[in-house]
Each structure stands twice: as C-alpha cells, then as structure tokens.
Design a protein around this motif. Structure first.
Motif, mmCIF file in Angstrom:
data_model
loop_
_atom_site.group_PDB
_atom_site.id
_atom_site.type_symbol
_atom_site.label_atom_id
_atom_site.label_comp_id
_atom_site.label_asym_id
_atom_site.label_seq_id
_atom_site.Cartn_x
_atom_site.Cartn_y
_atom_site.Cartn_z
ATOM 1 N N TRP A 1 0.828 -1.209 0.000
ATOM 2 C CA TRP A 1 0.000 0.000 0.000
ATOM 3 C C TRP A 1 0.860 1.256 0.000
ATOM 4 O O TRP A 1 0.529 2.251 -0.653
ATOM 5 C CB TRP A 1 -0.939 0.010 1.217
ATOM 6 C CG TRP A 1 -0.238 0.202 2.540
ATOM 7 C CD1 TRP A 1 0.220 -0.762 3.375
ATOM 8 C CD2 TRP A 1 0.086 1.466 3.149
ATOM 9 N NE1 TRP A 1 0.819 -0.204 4.480
ATOM 10 C CE2 TRP A 1 0.748 1.166 4.378
ATOM 11 C CE3 TRP A 1 -0.105 2.796 2.795
ATOM 12 C CZ2 TRP A 1 1.212 2.151 5.241
ATOM 13 C CZ3 TRP A 1 0.353 3.794 3.652
ATOM 14 C CH2 TRP A 1 0.999 3.464 4.861
ATOM 15 N N MET A 2 2.000 1.220 0.701
ATOM 16 C CA MET A 2 2.869 2.389 0.777
ATOM 17 C C MET A 2 3.573 2.623 -0.557
ATOM 18 O O MET A 2 3.677 3.770 -1.022
ATOM 19 C CB MET A 2 3.897 2.207 1.897
ATOM 20 C CG MET A 2 4.777 3.435 2.130
ATOM 21 S SD MET A 2 5.943 3.237 3.514
ATOM 22 C CE MET A 2 4.802 3.368 4.895
ATOM 23 N N GLY A 3 4.064 1.544 -1.187
ATOM 24 C CA GLY A 3 4.712 1.677 -2.478
ATOM 25 C C GLY A 3 3.756 2.188 -3.538
ATOM 26 O O GLY A 3 4.084 3.092 -4.313
ATOM 27 N N SER A 4 2.543 1.625 -3.585
ATOM 28 C CA SER A 4 1.555 2.056 -4.579
ATOM 29 C C SER A 4 1.150 3.508 -4.361
ATOM 30 O O SER A 4 0.996 4.279 -5.325
ATOM 31 C CB SER A 4 0.320 1.151 -4.508
ATOM 32 O OG SER A 4 0.652 -0.174 -4.852
ATOM 33 N N THR A 5 0.977 3.901 -3.098
ATOM 34 C CA THR A 5 0.612 5.287 -2.789
ATOM 35 C C THR A 5 1.688 6.248 -3.277
ATOM 36 O O THR A 5 1.388 7.295 -3.869
ATOM 37 C CB THR A 5 0.410 5.470 -1.274
ATOM 38 O OG1 THR A 5 -0.639 4.607 -0.826
ATOM 39 C CG2 THR A 5 0.055 6.912 -0.949
ATOM 40 N N PHE A 6 2.944 5.895 -3.045
ATOM 41 C CA PHE A 6 4.051 6.747 -3.487
ATOM 42 C C PHE A 6 4.026 6.941 -4.996
ATOM 43 O O PHE A 6 4.094 8.075 -5.492
ATOM 44 C CB PHE A 6 5.388 6.122 -3.060
ATOM 45 C CG PHE A 6 6.586 6.774 -3.707
ATOM 46 C CD1 PHE A 6 7.061 7.994 -3.256
ATOM 47 C CD2 PHE A 6 7.228 6.161 -4.784
ATOM 48 C CE1 PHE A 6 8.158 8.602 -3.862
ATOM 49 C CE2 PHE A 6 8.327 6.760 -5.387
ATOM 50 C CZ PHE A 6 8.796 7.983 -4.923
ATOM 51 N N TRP A 7 3.902 5.829 -5.745
ATOM 52 C CA TRP A 7 3.947 5.937 -7.204
ATOM 53 C C TRP A 7 2.743 6.684 -7.758
ATOM 54 O O TRP A 7 2.879 7.509 -8.674
ATOM 55 C CB TRP A 7 4.041 4.548 -7.827
ATOM 56 C CG TRP A 7 5.370 3.900 -7.679
ATOM 57 C CD1 TRP A 7 5.672 2.756 -7.000
ATOM 58 C CD2 TRP A 7 6.624 4.355 -8.230
ATOM 59 N NE1 TRP A 7 7.002 2.474 -7.073
ATOM 60 C CE2 TRP A 7 7.619 3.437 -7.826
ATOM 61 C CE3 TRP A 7 6.992 5.440 -9.012
ATOM 62 C CZ2 TRP A 7 8.952 3.579 -8.187
ATOM 63 C CZ3 TRP A 7 8.316 5.592 -9.376
ATOM 64 C CH2 TRP A 7 9.282 4.668 -8.967
ATOM 65 N N VAL A 8 1.563 6.417 -7.220
ATOM 66 C CA VAL A 8 0.365 7.102 -7.719
ATOM 67 C C VAL A 8 0.476 8.608 -7.472
ATOM 68 O O VAL A 8 0.177 9.428 -8.354
ATOM 69 C CB VAL A 8 -0.903 6.525 -7.056
ATOM 70 C CG1 VAL A 8 -2.119 7.406 -7.370
ATOM 71 C CG2 VAL A 8 -1.155 5.102 -7.547
ATOM 72 N N LEU A 9 0.901 8.993 -6.256
ATOM 73 C CA LEU A 9 1.059 10.417 -5.960
ATOM 74 C C LEU A 9 2.129 11.050 -6.839
ATOM 75 O O LEU A 9 1.955 12.159 -7.341
ATOM 76 C CB LEU A 9 1.429 10.603 -4.479
ATOM 77 C CG LEU A 9 0.320 10.340 -3.459
ATOM 78 C CD1 LEU A 9 0.872 10.452 -2.037
ATOM 79 C CD2 LEU A 9 -0.843 11.309 -3.653
#
Length: 433
Positions: free
Chosen positions: A75-83
């Motif tokens: 969830w943290m990795g995906s949040t970083f890339w999406v942002l």
C-alpha cells in the motif's frame, strides 16, 4: 546496445528532462550571480544535475524503477507511485508545460486568446507520439533532440561570441555564499523526482533495444546517465552565461523567461522571438511525451491498465487542467511535490546502500517516514506557512533547515544505523557458523 542507439537514448533522456523550467531557471541565477557565476553554477550543477544522474544510475543498478519501492508494504509503495505520477503528470508537470509552451511560444504572436485551441493541438501531438512507446528513442532521441540542441547551440554561441554585456557585481545572496545558494537553487528544480518518474521510460527504452540482463542494464543506464549529465550541464552553463551577460537588456527582468525573451530579441532581432518560441515548444513537447509514457508505463506494469487508455486519460486531464484549473491545482500539487521530492531521494539513497532487499523493509519504511516528516517541515518553510517563532527555533536547532534540506541528515543517520546493524548481524551469523 549499438553506439548509435546508446547515444540516441542519452539524447532522449536529456530531452525528457529539458522542460521550459530548466531553460528559464539558470538565466535568473546567472543575472544575480554576475561575476560569481561559476561558483554559483558549480553548486547548481551538483544538485540540479548530480541528483538526477545519481538517481538514474541507481535505478539502472536495480534494473527496474518498481524495485525502488519493492521493500515497502504494497500500500505504501503504490501510494508513493500514484502520488508521484499524478503530481509530475496531469496535476502539475504536464499542464505547466502546456501553458508555458503557449505563453512563450504562441501568445507573443497571437492577437487574441487561443489557449484552448493550442492545448488541444499540443495534447493531440503528445498523444500521437506517446502511442508508440517503442519508437520513443527514434522520435525524441534521433529527431527532436538534435533539432533542440542545434537551436540551443545557436543561442549559446551568440552569447559566447557576441555577448550583449559583461557579468556585473553579484547581488547580496551571491556575494559570499554563491556556491551554497547555487546548491539550494539546483535542489529546488526538483529534477530528482522527475528522474524517478522518467526511470520507467528510460529502462523500458533500454530494454526495447535488447538489453535485458541486469548487469547490462546497469552498465547501459550508467552510460546514458553520463550523456544526460554532460548535455544538461552544458545547457545550464550556457543559459547561466546568457543571464550573466544580459544586464544591459534585462536588468529589471522579473524572471528567467523575460530575460531569455529580451536576450534573443537583442541578439537576433525579430527572428529571435521565433527561435525562442521553437526552443520552448520543442522542450515542452518532449517533456509531455516523456511524462505521458512514464505514467502509462507505470499503470500498465502495476495494474495491467491498457497503455492507450491510460495515456489518453492523462493527456485529456492535462488539457483540461491547463485551460481551467492550473492555478488552483498548483496550490494543492506544489506542497505534495515538495514533500515527495525528499521521499524519492531517500528511497534512492536506501536502494543505493541496500539494493531493494525485502529483508530490510523496516529501513525503507523508516526512510520514507523520516523524509516525509522532515520534508513536510521544509515544505511549510518554502511555502511561507511556518510560524516565525518556530522557524527561528528550527534555524538554530535543525541542520540544513535554511537550505530546505532538513530531511537529509536524519535520513543519513537512519541509513548509517541500519548499515551498522546489518554488518553486526552478518558478523554474528558468521561467528555462529
């Protein structure tokens, strides 16, 4: 990879980074630094070119941009890339490129407002070029970038062999701390975060030329990064010198764009405006094409979203925001970018020391949290939202606060402690055996 393809990929990388902001920033620095141009530019190049180059080398070393966040919780990795891709894509980077291309490339020749028509045409060309990602090196690296470099060379040669003036005394900020101020200004270009996003495009471009072995990808990425660094450093030095020698025509210029406009008018007359317009439009187009590909590649690899659908959505949103919501979206996206940049650099540092090892997930999470907290403090300071009393306290107690890099030392400490713990664990395991 063939030398021709390697050089073309390096040219493509240079063009992806070379947006209008990269052309406008150095002239302002040159005008203010004056006779202290070279120490100021030395500091500027360390952060404006050094950080992105380091990022590209690390991404090549781990063979995939996605590996940068692999040790993080999903969830943290995906949040970083999406942002990240939202910020540098349709929310900030791409709409700014469209509007700057219009303001400096078309508006001076137009008698009325044609932003909507221009954004539609510009977006259509962007989408057309982005639809064939495998040809990106051919489109940008072999055709568009050489044209762009020739135009920049014309401007640089004019400044060197027929300068409009001579460098003047530096302003107060550059009299005794020229290199330090250059370091700060280079960091504020935020190209390090762009390098993380462009990594998806560059590694994919390297793979499209048949380079797939991790060791070969790392070696090729290093060479591509060196080509980018040499070209971008040359561009920055030339634009900085333009600013330093522009005092007779741009002493009261409000920004780098105005300095460039006045300079080319003084050097080339009426034709200068056409030259500048071509440079700006070409630079902005290569950037939007690259960002579209980066966004679409991420969603394709991470969520199996069709490339064409994602690219279309990104470009359409860009066109809409460029016309109706850029000023409002900047208020939201700029703080996000100011926080994301230290987080991105912290992840790159962690991947350099510990190349994306899942077993060191705690270290990567600690780096993200530390960079996020202290990056948030820097963002509040840059945006002028930090209370004066608190700011005065932080100036005295927090290293690098005045340089807007207070996140750096805490992240280095986290890395050092993690490294010591890793070495200790390895020694204990060896002794146990």
């Amino acid at each position: 990879m063939k030398k021709q393809d390697l050089f073309a990929t390096g040219l493509m990388t240079f063009a992806l980074f070379l947006g209008a902001g990269n052309l406008i920033f150095p002239p302002s620095l040159g005008l203010e630094a004056g006779t202290n141009l070279f120490p100021a530019m030395a500091g500027f190049l360390i952060t404006a070119v050094g950080l992105p180059t380091f990022t590209l080398i690390v991404l090549g070393r781990i063979s995939s941009s996605q590996n940068l966040t692999r040790p993080l919780p999903n969830w943290m990795g995906s949040t970083f890339w999406v942002l990240l891709f939202t910020a540098i894509g349709p929310a900030f980077g791409m709409p700014r490129a469209v509007t700057v291309a219009y303001e400096m490339g078309v508006k001076p020749f137009a008698s009325s407002d044609h932003l909507m028509l221009f954004s539609i045409a510009f977006s259509a060309v962007t989408l057309l070029l982005a639809f064939k990602p495998g040809r990106l090196v051919d489109y940008i690296g072999k055709i568009m970038t050489p044209m762009l470099i020739l135009m920049l060379l014309a401007l640089a040669c004019a400044a060197i062999f027929s300068p409009l003036g001579m460098p003047q005394a530096p302003t107060a900020d550059y009299q005794s701390n020229a290199m330090t101020n250059g370091l700060i200004q280079g960091y504020m270009t935020m190209d390090a975060i762009a390098a993380v996003g462009f990594g998806w495009v560059i590694i994919q471009a390297i793979g499209s030329k048949g380079v797939t072995e991790p060791k070969d990808v790392a070696n090729t990425s290093f060479k591509v990064a060196v080509i980018y660094a040499v070209l971008m450093s040359g561009c920055y030095l030339a634009m900085g010198y333009v600013g330093a020698t522009s005092t007779p025509v741009a002493a009261n210029a409000a920004n780098g764009g105005e300095i460039l406009t006045r300079y080319v008018a003084g050097e080339f007359g009426a034709y200068g405006q056409w030259l500048l317009a071509a440079i700006i439009v070409m630079a902005c187009l290569t950037t939007t094409v690259g960002l579209t590909n980066a966004c679409a590649e991420y969603y394709k690899q991470s969520f199996s979203a069709p490339f064409s659908m994602t690219a279309t959505i990104v470009v359409v949103l860009t066109g809409v925001i460029a016309n109706f919501g850029l000023e409002q979206i900047l208020k939201v996206s700029l703080p996000a970018i100011l926080v994301l940049c230290p987080v991105a650099i912290a992840l790159v540092l962690a991947a350099f020391v510990f190349p994306a090892k899942r077993s060191l997930s705690f270290t990567f999470v600690a780096m993200v949290v530390t960079a996020f907290v202290f990056g948030g403090i820097d963002a509040l300071s840059i945006l002028g939202q930090m209370p004066e009393s608190m700011s005065a306290t932080l100036e005295q107690s927090l290293p690098l606060y005045n340089a807007h890099a207070s996140w750096f030392l805490p992240c280095v400490i986290v890395l050092a402690l993690s490294r010591l713990q890793s070495v200790k664990s390895a020694l204990q395991a060896k002794m146990a055996n």
